[in-house]
Scaffold this motif. Sequence first.
Motif, PDB file in Angstrom:
ATOM      1  N   SER A  61      -8.386   5.085  -7.138  1.00  0.00           N
ATOM      2  CA  SER A  61      -8.850   5.096  -5.743  1.00  0.00           C
ATOM      3  C   SER A  61      -9.457   3.740  -5.359  1.00  0.00           C
ATOM      4  N   HIS A 101      -5.406  -2.005   0.174  1.00  0.00           N
ATOM      5  CA  HIS A 101      -5.376  -1.894   1.636  1.00  0.00           C
ATOM      6  C   HIS A 101      -6.171  -3.024   2.291  1.00  0.00           C
ATOM      7  N   ARG A 122      -6.544   1.392  -4.747  1.00  0.00           N
ATOM      8  CA  ARG A 122      -5.902   1.657  -3.450  1.00  0.00           C
ATOM      9  C   ARG A 122      -6.704   1.031  -2.314  1.00  0.00           C
ATOM     10  N   LYS A 123      -8.036   1.178  -2.353  1.00  0.00           N
ATOM     11  CA  LYS A 123      -8.893   0.600  -1.308  1.00  0.00           C
ATOM     12  C   LYS A 123      -8.780  -0.928  -1.310  1.00  0.00           C
ATOM     13  N   GLU A 129      -1.350  -7.631  -6.286  1.00  0.00           N
ATOM     14  CA  GLU A 129      -1.971  -6.402  -6.778  1.00  0.00           C
ATOM     15  C   GLU A 129      -2.340  -6.498  -8.250  1.00  0.00           C
ATOM     16  N   PRO A 182       0.819  -1.221   0.000  1.00  0.00           N
ATOM     17  CA  PRO A 182       0.000   0.000   0.000  1.00  0.00           C
ATOM     18  C   PRO A 182       0.849   1.266   0.000  1.00  0.00           C
ATOM     19  N   TYR A 225       2.367   1.738  -3.620  1.00  0.00           N
ATOM     20  CA  TYR A 225       1.417   2.218  -4.614  1.00  0.00           C
ATOM     21  C   TYR A 225       0.833   3.576  -4.243  1.00  0.00           C
ATOM     22  N   ASP A 226       0.639   3.850  -2.953  1.00  0.00           N
ATOM     23  CA  ASP A 226       0.189   5.182  -2.543  1.00  0.00           C
ATOM     24  C   ASP A 226       1.192   6.228  -3.000  1.00  0.00           C
TER      25      ASP A 226
END
Length: 146
Positions: free
Chosen positions: A133, A140, A136-137, A89, A48, A51-52
């Motif tokens: 987005s 996580h 990303r969620k 991912e 995370p 990639y963030d």
Amino acid sequence: MELKEFLLGVGPEKDVKDALRLLLGEEAQNVGLLVSQRVVNLPPQLLPLLYDALFDEISWATEDEHKNADQRKGRRGDIDEAIIYVKPEDESFHKLSLWSFSFPLHTEHVVTHELRNYRLMGLVMAIEADKVSTFRKELHSLIGEP
């Protein structure tokens, strides 16, 4: 131009090749190309953050680009075979992609008995920026972080 020619050469279907040609041609100024081949044994807790940081950088760069510009005034390809995602991912990226195709990688890799019929493949995917987005969620939640 070598990467563009390579990707167009390994694309399987005409409509996918046409979509890729459009993204790498006329729409190239609106496209970011992410070539992902991270270390497989990277601790998943770092994904995370990795990639963030990547998508934050992309977001900041596009904001700067838009500010500077103001001052200056598919479909998904069918993959018939089962996919074993080496990096977790990639499955999320693949699920969110507009279209995709795979191609054989010409590398040697250690083969266990269970994976003796497995072929190492490259995966090309077109992913819209507004899906970042969601990715990303999902990442996580995959790693088990809030």
